[in-house]
Design a protein around this motif. Sequence first.
Motif, short mmCIF file in Angstrom:
data_model
loop_
_atom_site.label_atom_id
_atom_site.label_comp_id
_atom_site.label_asym_id
_atom_site.label_seq_id
_atom_site.Cartn_x
_atom_site.Cartn_y
_atom_site.Cartn_z
N THR A 448 0.86 -1.30 -0.05
CA THR A 448 0.24 -0.35 0.38
C THR A 448 0.86 1.15 0.33
OG1 THR A 448 -1.49 -0.84 1.07
CG2 THR A 448 -1.70 1.06 1.33
N LEU A 449 1.67 1.35 0.74
CA LEU A 449 2.66 2.36 0.71
C LEU A 449 3.87 2.69 -0.16
CD1 LEU A 449 3.95 2.28 4.11
CD2 LEU A 449 2.37 3.71 3.62
N LEU A 450 3.97 1.34 -1.41
CA LEU A 450 4.76 1.57 -2.65
C LEU A 450 3.70 2.20 -3.60
CD1 LEU A 450 6.54 0.80 -4.45
CD2 LEU A 450 5.82 -1.54 -4.75
N TYR A 451 2.23 1.47 -3.49
CA TYR A 451 1.39 2.72 -4.38
C TYR A 451 0.88 4.01 -4.42
CZ TYR A 451 0.35 -2.00 -6.29
OH TYR A 451 0.89 -3.32 -6.57
N ASP A 452 1.42 4.37 -2.83
CA ASP A 452 1.15 5.90 -2.51
C ASP A 452 2.01 6.49 -3.06
OD1 ASP A 452 -1.61 4.79 -0.98
OD2 ASP A 452 -0.42 5.00 0.77
N PHE A 453 3.22 5.78 -2.44
CA PHE A 453 4.99 6.34 -2.70
C PHE A 453 5.09 6.26 -4.93
CE2 PHE A 453 9.31 5.76 -4.78
CZ PHE A 453 9.63 6.95 -4.50
N VAL A 456 2.64 9.51 -5.21
CA VAL A 456 3.64 11.11 -4.86
C VAL A 456 4.57 11.08 -5.61
CG1 VAL A 456 4.61 11.95 -3.42
CG2 VAL A 456 2.56 11.01 -2.47
N LEU A 457 5.06 10.35 -6.46
CA LEU A 457 6.45 10.80 -7.52
C LEU A 457 5.55 10.61 -8.76
CD1 LEU A 457 8.64 10.11 -8.39
CD2 LEU A 457 8.28 7.48 -8.90
N ARG A 458 4.39 10.55 -9.21
CA ARG A 458 3.20 10.79 -10.21
C ARG A 458 3.15 12.80 -10.21
NH1 ARG A 458 -0.82 13.51 -10.42
NH2 ARG A 458 -1.58 12.43 -9.02
N PHE A 459 3.08 12.40 -9.44
CA PHE A 459 2.45 14.19 -8.31
C PHE A 459 3.85 14.90 -8.57
CE2 PHE A 459 2.37 17.24 -5.14
CZ PHE A 459 1.11 17.96 -6.06
N ILE A 478 -3.20 14.30 -5.96
CA ILE A 478 -2.86 13.03 -5.42
C ILE A 478 -3.64 12.55 -4.97
CG2 ILE A 478 -2.33 11.62 -3.35
CD1 ILE A 478 0.33 14.48 -3.16
N ARG A 479 -4.69 11.10 -5.52
CA ARG A 479 -5.60 10.34 -5.43
C ARG A 479 -5.07 9.37 -3.76
NH1 ARG A 479 -5.37 7.92 -10.97
NH2 ARG A 479 -3.38 8.08 -10.59
N THR A 480 -6.34 9.36 -2.74
CA THR A 480 -5.89 9.31 -1.43
C THR A 480 -6.56 7.49 -1.98
OG1 THR A 480 -8.34 9.27 -1.44
CG2 THR A 480 -5.79 10.69 -0.78
N VAL A 481 -7.81 6.72 -3.10
CA VAL A 481 -8.01 5.71 -2.91
C VAL A 481 -7.35 4.94 -4.84
CG1 VAL A 481 -10.56 4.04 -3.41
CG2 VAL A 481 -10.24 5.88 -1.73
N LEU A 482 -7.06 4.17 -5.08
CA LEU A 482 -6.00 3.93 -5.70
C LEU A 482 -6.79 2.28 -5.89
CD1 LEU A 482 -2.66 4.68 -5.07
CD2 LEU A 482 -4.15 5.64 -6.69
#
Length: 584
Positions: A448-453, A456-459, A478-482
């Motif tokens: 989960t933290l990887l996809y959040d990262f 953030v990288l995309r942003f 930044i999207r919170t739900v992926l």
Amino acid sequence: MIIQESRIKTRSGARAITGHVLHGPKNEAIRMMAGSEWLLQDAMQEAKRENLTYGLRHIAFNPAEPMTDTQLAEFARRICHDFHADPEHMTLVIHQKDGSTHAHLILPEWQQNHILDSRFSWIRLEKLARLEEIRLGHALVAGRHDSAIAKALRKEGKYQEAELIDALVPEHPADKPRAAYTSQSHRMAERQGLDLPQLKHLVCSLWNQSGGLKSFRAALTEHGLTMREGNRADKRSGAHIIEDQDGKLIGSFTRLTKIRMAEFRTLLAEEQQQIAQKPETDIKSTRLPFRRITANFYDELPTPKASDAHPVTPKRPVIKRPKMKEWQRLLWLQRMADVDTPSTKPLLPEFPVYIISIDELRFHQKIKKDIADQQAILDQQPPEASWKPLDKEKTLAKWRRQLVPYQKQLRSNYDRYAVAKQEWRDAEKSRRHRMTGKAQKLEKIADTLLYDFLEVLRFVVEALFHVVGLRPEPPNPIRTVLNEKDQTTLEQFKENHDSEFSAMADTKKLTPWLDQRFESITQVRQKRIEQSIEEHKAQKNRACQEIERLSALLTMKQATQLHHQAAINQKFLGPPPSLPFSFL
């Protein structure tokens, strides 16, 4: 069609509106098409229960051309549809007066679950009236909001109707139609025994027959009316109202006569100026009241003093004329000498007079204008050629300053992901953690933290592109739900922009990347300038050739004209001067 709207307050009750609409004594016939008096009273009770300020909405529409009862009812339903009102709860009454019909539509403000819409109600009612006139083929009646109505119709795609209504808009805003009195003032005047339409016609006829404000005031007095300044003179300076002998208000002078306020203020100023002017010699104003009291009145008067008998005449002030300058004095003497010159001696001009026809003058002016237009084409430069060159140090410093918060955000998210990943790897090494399921939980947290990262990288990468000018719009939030599709897209995004990610993650790599971006910006700008110059090169060459052709034509015309004028001057005025005089 004239359409008016008024809102009946809840505290007023429904008695006044029902008495006017349902039992009007001046109507030849009253036809109840929908609703009842009981329905109006019940609507007022509902408004009181809902604690509303207004209980009923009264809409009266009077067509300029005859309409049947069915057409009037259909138009009332269109009004209900536009204002989101229930047609089942409307009260529609048709009045017949002087052979013509008009309708009264009364709607409850409380519509079972919502309040009746009132946003821009006057403009919307006029819009419905204009559309109804177009639909029935009636003559269009100009209103105060025709410009806004035409604009709204264009947005709806009704361009033909918008053009018809746009033709009604006057050139000057002050020429917009306006009512001489409101429906409320009309009802109040009727209760006071006044006939406002008849009085308005009387005031207009008196104003048209009068030659000014003075005669108009006199004509009003003969008919028992007066004109005075309004009570709100501090807010509307110059506004005058017309009243009867009992002080009952008839209306504003400018509204009744359709005179502009600026013109009326001018008339008032002229009237005040005529009153202020007095005759220069007024004997009555200089004569003092004198009455003899006793027989020896003149002997009792005090003897004047010597100083009073022979007053000292003050000396007149000496007015010194300004000293004339030497060149002015010589010019004055020369002019005086020219006055004494005999009339038989011709006065030769200082320079020869050249005569040119108006057609030739226009021809020269046109050539000069064409030369100026072609010169403007030659002087045209690319837009970016006049821009200041970019300062590399300031630009790079600005970029680094804007990227600092994004770098901190990227580093913070990466550190959280790295810690979670290390905890998961440590749990994988422990047999107990694998058996209890703790390792699987830590793995899900790390993913989960990887996809959040990655999000953030995309942003951050999009923000980098926006800062350096590669992206016109700001980065997407930044999207919170992926979901799984977003995860695949983010991984692909990281692979495609690995160089930008490395630059944002490492400060040492960011500086060369920004230097390369700055150099590319400079090169692209220079290429655009060179491309613009190359595109306009042929056009400038044609302009240069055209200037040479026009200049040669102008020189040839001037030489021909000078030769012709020189012959004329030599014949009538003698030999030409040593220095030629150009008439252009």
